[in-house]
Motif scaffolding. Structure first.
Motif, PDB file in Angstrom:
ATOM      1  N   CYS B 149      57.184  17.842  15.094  1.00  0.00           N
ATOM      2  CA  CYS B 149      57.244  19.018  14.645  1.00  0.00           C
ATOM      3  C   CYS B 149      56.269  19.044  13.340  1.00  0.00           C
ATOM      4  N   GLY B 150      56.659  17.972  12.578  1.00  0.00           N
ATOM      5  CA  GLY B 150      55.723  17.991  11.474  1.00  0.00           C
ATOM      6  C   GLY B 150      54.055  17.932  11.727  1.00  0.00           C
ATOM      7  N   VAL B 151      53.832  16.766  12.778  1.00  0.00           N
ATOM      8  CA  VAL B 151      52.633  16.477  13.262  1.00  0.00           C
ATOM      9  C   VAL B 151      51.817  17.761  13.677  1.00  0.00           C
ATOM     10  N   ILE B 152      52.723  18.734  14.561  1.00  0.00           N
ATOM     11  CA  ILE B 152      52.114  19.878  15.079  1.00  0.00           C
ATOM     12  C   ILE B 152      51.893  20.848  13.978  1.00  0.00           C
ATOM     13  N   SER B 153      52.820  21.189  13.026  1.00  0.00           N
ATOM     14  CA  SER B 153      52.714  21.878  11.810  1.00  0.00           C
ATOM     15  C   SER B 153      51.368  21.505  11.201  1.00  0.00           C
ATOM     16  N   MET B 154      51.174  20.263  10.894  1.00  0.00           N
ATOM     17  CA  MET B 154      50.020  19.821  10.100  1.00  0.00           C
ATOM     18  C   MET B 154      48.686  19.904  10.872  1.00  0.00           C
ATOM     19  N   ALA B 155      48.978  19.617  12.149  1.00  0.00           N
ATOM     20  CA  ALA B 155      47.465  19.930  13.072  1.00  0.00           C
ATOM     21  C   ALA B 155      47.251  21.405  12.758  1.00  0.00           C
ATOM     22  N   TYR B 156      48.107  22.218  12.692  1.00  0.00           N
ATOM     23  CA  TYR B 156      47.786  23.871  12.442  1.00  0.00           C
ATOM     24  C   TYR B 156      47.201  23.692  11.103  1.00  0.00           C
ATOM     25  N   CYS B 157      47.769  23.141   9.998  1.00  0.00           N
ATOM     26  CA  CYS B 157      47.210  23.561   8.888  1.00  0.00           C
ATOM     27  C   CYS B 157      45.822  23.113   8.646  1.00  0.00           C
ATOM     28  N   THR B 158      45.589  21.834   9.448  1.00  0.00           N
ATOM     29  CA  THR B 158      44.087  21.184   9.305  1.00  0.00           C
ATOM     30  C   THR B 158      43.309  22.109  10.049  1.00  0.00           C
ATOM     31  N   LEU B 159      43.569  22.727  11.165  1.00  0.00           N
ATOM     32  CA  LEU B 159      42.941  23.760  11.889  1.00  0.00           C
ATOM     33  C   LEU B 159      42.580  24.804  10.859  1.00  0.00           C
ATOM     34  N   ARG B 160      43.573  25.290  10.061  1.00  0.00           N
ATOM     35  CA  ARG B 160      43.285  26.553   9.129  1.00  0.00           C
ATOM     36  C   ARG B 160      42.421  25.943   7.939  1.00  0.00           C
ATOM     37  N   ALA B 161      42.687  24.589   7.599  1.00  0.00           N
ATOM     38  CA  ALA B 161      41.794  24.087   6.359  1.00  0.00           C
ATOM     39  C   ALA B 161      40.375  24.030   6.997  1.00  0.00           C
ATOM     40  N   PHE B 162      39.940  23.588   8.324  1.00  0.00           N
ATOM     41  CA  PHE B 162      38.595  23.754   8.737  1.00  0.00           C
ATOM     42  C   PHE B 162      37.983  25.065   8.814  1.00  0.00           C
ATOM     43  N   ARG B 163      38.973  26.142   8.854  1.00  0.00           N
ATOM     44  CA  ARG B 163      38.497  27.680   8.871  1.00  0.00           C
ATOM     45  C   ARG B 163      38.681  28.290   7.426  1.00  0.00           C
ATOM     46  N   GLY B 164      38.716  27.307   6.491  1.00  0.00           N
ATOM     47  CA  GLY B 164      38.531  27.675   5.031  1.00  0.00           C
ATOM     48  C   GLY B 164      39.817  28.510   4.589  1.00  0.00           C
ATOM     49  N   LYS B 165      40.931  28.461   5.199  1.00  0.00           N
ATOM     50  CA  LYS B 165      42.271  29.472   4.680  1.00  0.00           C
ATOM     51  C   LYS B 165      42.694  29.063   3.533  1.00  0.00           C
ATOM     52  N   TYR B 166      42.493  27.625   3.062  1.00  0.00           N
ATOM     53  CA  TYR B 166      43.069  27.302   1.687  1.00  0.00           C
ATOM     54  C   TYR B 166      42.172  27.288   0.690  1.00  0.00           C
ATOM     55  N   ALA B 167      40.989  28.016   0.723  1.00  0.00           N
ATOM     56  CA  ALA B 167      39.876  27.723  -0.320  1.00  0.00           C
ATOM     57  C   ALA B 167      40.552  28.656  -1.428  1.00  0.00           C
ATOM     58  N   GLY B 168      40.081  28.236  -2.554  1.00  0.00           N
ATOM     59  CA  GLY B 168      40.329  28.938  -3.717  1.00  0.00           C
ATOM     60  C   GLY B 168      41.512  28.821  -4.459  1.00  0.00           C
ATOM     61  N   GLY B 169      41.959  27.373  -4.177  1.00  0.00           N
ATOM     62  CA  GLY B 169      43.245  26.916  -4.740  1.00  0.00           C
ATOM     63  C   GLY B 169      44.608  27.602  -4.131  1.00  0.00           C
ATOM     64  N   ASN B 170      44.287  27.937  -2.693  1.00  0.00           N
ATOM     65  CA  ASN B 170      45.461  28.755  -2.164  1.00  0.00           C
ATOM     66  C   ASN B 170      46.404  27.504  -1.393  1.00  0.00           C
ATOM     67  N   PHE B 171      47.189  26.732  -2.255  1.00  0.00           N
ATOM     68  CA  PHE B 171      47.944  25.662  -1.855  1.00  0.00           C
ATOM     69  C   PHE B 171      49.261  25.776  -1.415  1.00  0.00           C
ATOM     70  N   HIS B 172      49.646  27.036  -1.319  1.00  0.00           N
ATOM     71  CA  HIS B 172      50.971  27.186  -0.820  1.00  0.00           C
ATOM     72  C   HIS B 172      51.503  26.611   0.430  1.00  0.00           C
ATOM     73  N   GLY B 173      50.654  26.942   1.292  1.00  0.00           N
ATOM     74  CA  GLY B 173      51.235  26.357   2.884  1.00  0.00           C
ATOM     75  C   GLY B 173      51.117  24.832   2.711  1.00  0.00           C
ATOM     76  N   ILE B 174      50.109  24.300   2.117  1.00  0.00           N
ATOM     77  CA  ILE B 174      50.258  22.700   1.927  1.00  0.00           C
ATOM     78  C   ILE B 174      51.302  22.218   1.463  1.00  0.00           C
ATOM     79  N   GLU B 175      51.560  22.952   0.245  1.00  0.00           N
ATOM     80  CA  GLU B 175      52.908  22.337  -0.240  1.00  0.00           C
ATOM     81  C   GLU B 175      53.933  22.453   0.085  1.00  0.00           C
ATOM     82  N   THR B 176      54.043  23.453   0.975  1.00  0.00           N
ATOM     83  CA  THR B 176      55.508  23.852   1.629  1.00  0.00           C
ATOM     84  C   THR B 176      55.352  22.731   2.940  1.00  0.00           C
ATOM     85  N   VAL B 177      54.497  22.782   3.716  1.00  0.00           N
ATOM     86  CA  VAL B 177      54.518  21.812   4.721  1.00  0.00           C
ATOM     87  C   VAL B 177      54.683  20.240   4.162  1.00  0.00           C
TER      88      VAL B 177
END
Lengths: 583, 198, 238
Positions: B149-177
């Motif tokens: 489950c962790g790998v799947i959710s992190m793969a999802y985060c990675t996808l989002r990272a490549f789409r720039g969703k964590y730009a501008g110091g938006n780290f909440h999702g990363i910290e939570t996972v």
């Protein structure tokens, strides 16, 4: 009132909601819709559990006689209308399971926690609305899997709602191979649903309270639901772990609970009751909270000893973790442990007594309005007292030796779960129905329902104490097998007739519920003149609840202040300014 | 109306001072602790609560391979910390790199575990092989499920990272996972110690 | 109504257990009356009346301390009061030394009683067994070793006030001393399957002479099958 006026003014604007039907009412993330969905689902399962109870009572009152509509019953359950013993054990198992996991718990937690928490703390919704939606939609497969048990080969699970291993762990012992697996699977899905709910409730209460809504301004219903959520959060995963091991024993032939492979049957009981006793408080604490709100409102008085009520809730919740062994006094557990558990169990009487006396203190010198919610609240106190007192007999280990696994226990649990939880639930439904649906329920029908239920309920369950003292065992299909139980048969018949009357007494409620839903009188914003924030939002509140975030100025029980004409003061209105002192 | 929602959360009564996602994850992890307590507690009772002798784990299990696997999982926890730091500092390249490393580490762990299972089942060591088999497969299996489950959710985060969703110091999702990932890692260290080494 | 109360006790600790029950009944009965009568009085006295307002009372610390302390003291007392009786009945170390050993094995859905024979020792050549019939001598201590072959059962003799689960994989000790001769019933009190309701055995409390005669008939190589059929006739009926 300004707030009411403002809210009414915005009502039309607020109700304009362009979400499509399916997002609004089916896969809704709105906590109010989810609460109402839980209400319909769990009332349905309450009915299912009730029907099962009627069949049980038929068999106990009239053993071996054909039930009405003899041809309608499947031959695997009741050929020619006569209940089979294997069907009987399935009935007692499923009655308990449905009532505990699919009726009372979702009614208290699913309905009231979902509906009330955001409204009462002044939040627009839950912290995780989408998880909340999943929490409801997981209950559908869980319920479907459980119901499916009746229709598979071998019938539904038959090892009791407590699922004691090894009876449950090896299908050969009951014959309900698939039924037992479905039971485990269903409850695992249920555990997931409960988990999502608990995470939501806790996070919401901690982080989403409106400005001014400090911890000690929370209504007791919210305190109780919050503490309950913590109990569920920590207890239900224990059940999930135990169920997984049980399921593996059945399916993968592991040996957790099977002594032949080195497993320990008593370990199931320890795990089950380590979950099960907090679960008992999950089933009563929210009822206590709801009853507190109803009683303060009905007495038009502040709750007596608000702080000690909060501490009592916390105390009960804490003690709930260290008393599980009192279910196992006669199980072969070390008798010295029994003594320890007896003492810890006895201490639960203390916070329970505090609560009962504080409710009485609330009514003392009040101005008691006999509304339907209040009547149910009073019945809660009266009946919970009986249930609590009968518990002391079982806490005393030697007395328990005789009454354990007899009808005394059955009487006790029904006094707590029906007399306690269910009266509070009915009271809560009557009280918040106007907020949920914008319509009033009929007070007259409500009082008829209350009176009939109260009488029939006591006639049904009180005699069970006497059966228990007579030594009548639980879960036996045919009491007439025993000579010493034969003289008790007339009482069994009487209980069965009362139980049928109790079932019929619910018809006014069903009628009232659906009739009011469509044709009820339109409800005001605050029909009960209560102080909670939910009564400052329109009835029903729009998506997002409050037009502007409310500010909270005081606690929820400011009734009958001497310095005010009006006998209530909603939490979003400031306290009256102190009279200027003459110079 | 829907704007009211986001609006209020920011102006709420003082909570714990932790943002809601992170608080939710902490609460969820409390539940997870109890779940693993049920499984591990049962293992302890079954193994040390009876007089019967327990098989020596090293005779059935391949400890060196699992030790290496444990090391990989711990490393993925480190790379998760790196990813979090990158997210906080708005270092998008670093975030993507470390997230990918973490996903890779987690996936490797699951892969090795799958290989271990196939090998053990081939040897005839099954969930029905006594209490050791029962507890081994249940505990490591559910841990493996959590890692997956962790790998799947992190793969999802990675996808989002490549789409720039964590730009501008938006780290909440990363910290939570990340919290979840460290928890899963911690559970494994306990499991590895009591199931493989003891 | 004599059936509205306990079946008459027939064991050494039965009466004490009943007394404990009655003591708790008095205490809880008093609380019950105080609460329920108090509620009724309040409901009448403080019912809604026009022009009257409830008194604004938020609590009373003294009252709360009183109703916290009293239940706590009473409960500690009940715990201390119950403990000695409990450990006398259930503590394996306190089983009377002169007790005659019995082997009781439960299985779906019958009881098997293993008797020690005239020598009073289990595991010797004169042992004999009996299905669904427990024969004991009045005023004699008995030590029961409970075992279960399949699922959990519960050894329940209402007139002895004795209940103890029999758990597969465990050997659990229990003891009793019958104080009254006669025929009684033994039931399984833990759900053990579809035949749980008919897992019944009969208990015969004999005088020593009667027991000796019965025992002689068991040891003598007569027709044990015949007596077994009578014993099981009760449980085959549905």
């Amino acid at each position: 009132m300004t707030t009411a006026g403002v809210a009414a003014e915005h009502l039309e604007h607020a109700l304009h909601d362009d979400r499509p039907f399916i997002r609004k009412y089916v896969f809704s993330t709105d906590h109010k819709i989810i609460g109402i969905q839980f209400l319909f689902l769990s009332l349905f399962f309450l009915l299912v559990g009730g029907v099962l109870a009627m069949v049980i009572r038929w068999q106990l009152g009239f053993p071996g006689k054909a039930m009405p509509l003899p041809g309608a019953w499947p031959s695997t359950m009741a050929p020619d209308g006569v209940v089979l013993p294997e069907f009987y054990t399935a009935l007692v198992t499923m009655h308990g399971t449905f009532m505990v996991f699919f009726a009372i718990m979702p009614l208290l937690v699913g309905v009231f926690a979902n509906y009330l928490i955001p409204l009462k703390i002044g939040a627009p919704d839950m912290a995780f609305p989408r998880l909340n939606m999943w929490s409801f939609w997981l209950m559908i497969p869980a319920g479907a899997l459980m119901v499916a048990g009746f229709f598979v080969e071998g019938g539904a699970a038959s090892s009791g709602w407590t699922g004691y291993a090894p009876l449950s762990a090896n299908p050969e012992y009951t014959g309900a191979t698939y039924g037992q697996q479905l039971w485990c699977l269903s409850l695992i899905v249920f555990a997931l649903s409960s988990l999502l709910g608990s995470v939501n409730y806790i996070t919401t209460v901690v982080n989403l309270r409106a400005p001014g809504m400090t911890w000690f301004r929370l209504p007791l219903s919210i305190w109780a639901l919050f503490i309950t959520a913590i109990l569920a959060l920590l207890a239900v995963p224990i059940l999930a772990g135990a169920l997984i091991m049980l399921l593996f024993d059945v399916v993968l032939h592991t040996n957790f609970f099977l002594p032949a492979g080195g497993g320990q049957p008593l370990m199931w009981q320890h795990l089950f009751w380590f979950f099960g006793h907090p679960e008992v408080y999950i089933l009563i604490l929210p009822a206590m909270g709801i009853a507190s709100d109803l009683i303060a409102n009905g007495s038009r008085k502040p709750i007596f000893g608000y702080h000690s009520m909060v501490y009592a809730i916390c105390g009960i919740a804490f003690l709930g973790w260290v008393v599980w062994g009192h279910h196992m006094f006669q199980s072969g557990m070390n008798p010295r442990l029994g003594t320890t558990f007896m003492v810890s169990t006895m201490f639960i009487a203390v916070p329970s007594a505090i609560k009962v006396f504080n409710w009485m203190g609330t009514m003392w010198r009040g101005n008691i309005h006999f509304t339907t919610p209040m009547l149910n609240g009073i019945a809660f106190v009266a009946m919970f007292t009986i249930g609590g007192l009968s518990g002391i007999f079982m806490a005393a280990t030697p007395a328990d030796m005789y009454i354990h696994d007899t009808y005394y226990i059955v009487a006790h649990i029904h006094y707590v779960l029906f007399g306690g939880s269910l009266f509070a639930i009915f009271g809560g439904i009557y009280f918040w129905f106007p907020k949920m649906f914008g319509k009033m329920m009929s007070e007259r029908l409500g009082k008829i329902h209350f009176a009939l239920t109260f009488v029939a309920y006591n006639l049904t369950f009180f005699p069970m104490h006497i059966l228990g003292i007579g030594g009548h065992m639980r879960r036996i299909y045919d009491p007439s097998q025993y000579e010493f139980l034969r003289p008790l048969q007339p009482m069994n018949e009487f209980i069965s007739l009362s139980a049928f009357a109790l079932f019929i007494s619910q018809l006014p409620f069903i009628w009232n519920f659906f009739h009011s839903l469509f044709w009820g009188k339109k409800a005001d914003i605050n029909p009960w003149h209560d102080n909670g924030l939910e009564w400052t939002a329109p009835s029903p509140p729009p998506h997002g609840n409050f037009e502007t975030t409310p500010t909270v100025y005081h606690g929820p029980y400011e009734f009958s202040r001497p310095d005010m004409e009006q006998d209530y003061l909603p939490q979003n209105q400031p306290l009256p300014a102190p009279q200027p002192v003459a110079h | 109306m829907s704007h009211a929602a986001t609006h209020t959360i920011e102006h709420a009564e003082e909570g714990l001072g932790v943002y809601t996602q992170k608080l939710g994850m902490w609460v969820f992890l409390c539940s997870e602790v109890m779940f693993f307590t049920a499984l591990i507690g049962s293992y302890i009772i079954l193994r040390w609560g009876s007089a019967e002798s327990w098989p020596v784990p090293a005779e059935t299990l391949n400890i060196p391979v699992t030790a290496l696997n444990t090391f990989i999982l711990i490393c993925s926890s480190v790379s998760m910390v790196k990813a979090y730091a990158a997210a906080v500092h708005d270092d998008q390249r670093g975030l993507k790199r470390w997230l990918l490393t973490t996903v890779l580490g987690g996936a490797t762990f699951v892969g090795v575990q799958a290989y271990e299972y196939i090998h053990l089942i081939g040897k005839g060591f099954l969930p029905s092989s006594g209490l050791f088999g029962s507890t081994f497969y249940t505990m490591t299996g559910f841990h493996g499920f959590h890692v997956t489950c962790g790998v799947i959710s992190m793969a999802y985060c990675t996808l989002r990272a490549f789409r720039g969703k964590y730009a501008g110091g938006n780290f909440h999702g990363i910290e939570t996972v990340g919290l979840y990932w460290h928890f899963v890692d911690l559970v494994w260290i306990i499991l590895f110690t009591i199931v493989y080494l003891f | 109504m004599q059936h509205w109360w306990f079946p008459t006790s027939a064991s050494s600790y039965g009466a004490e257990l009943d007394n404990l029950f009655v003591l708790i009944l008095y205490i809880t009965g008093a609380v019950f009356v105080i609460v329920e009568v108090g509620l009724l009085v309040f409901l009448v006295k403080y019912r809604k009346r026009e022009g009257r307002k409830a008194e604004y009372i938020e609590g009373n610390t003294t009252a709360e301390i009183v109703w916290t302390t009293i239940p706590a003291v009473v409960c500690v007392f009940l715990g201390l009061f119950s403990q000695p009786l409990w450990s006398r009945i259930k503590d394996p170390a306190r089983i009377p030394a002169d007790a005659i050993p019995l082997e009781v094995t439960a299985k779906q859905f019958e009881w098997h009683f293993g008797y020690p024979g005239p020598d009073g020792q289990q595991g010797t050549a004169d042992d004999y067994g009996k299905r669904n019939e427990l024969h004991v001598v009045v005023n004699q201590n008995y030590r029961v070793r409970l075992q279960a072959e399949d699922v959990i059962h519960s050894f329940f003799i209402p007139v002895f006030r004795l209940k103890q689960d029999a758990v597969p994989g465990m050997q659990i000790m229990a003891w009793f001393r019958p104080t009254r001769t006669g025929q009684f019933e033994l039931a399984c009190a833990e759900l053990c399957g579809l035949g749980h309701y008919r897992m019944r055995a009969r208990v015969f409390v004999h005088t020593p002479e009667e027991f000796a005669a019965w025992q002689a008939s068991q040891i003598a190589p007569t027709t044990p099958a015949a007596s077994d059929t009578t014993a099981s006739s009760g449980r085959t009926a549905r």
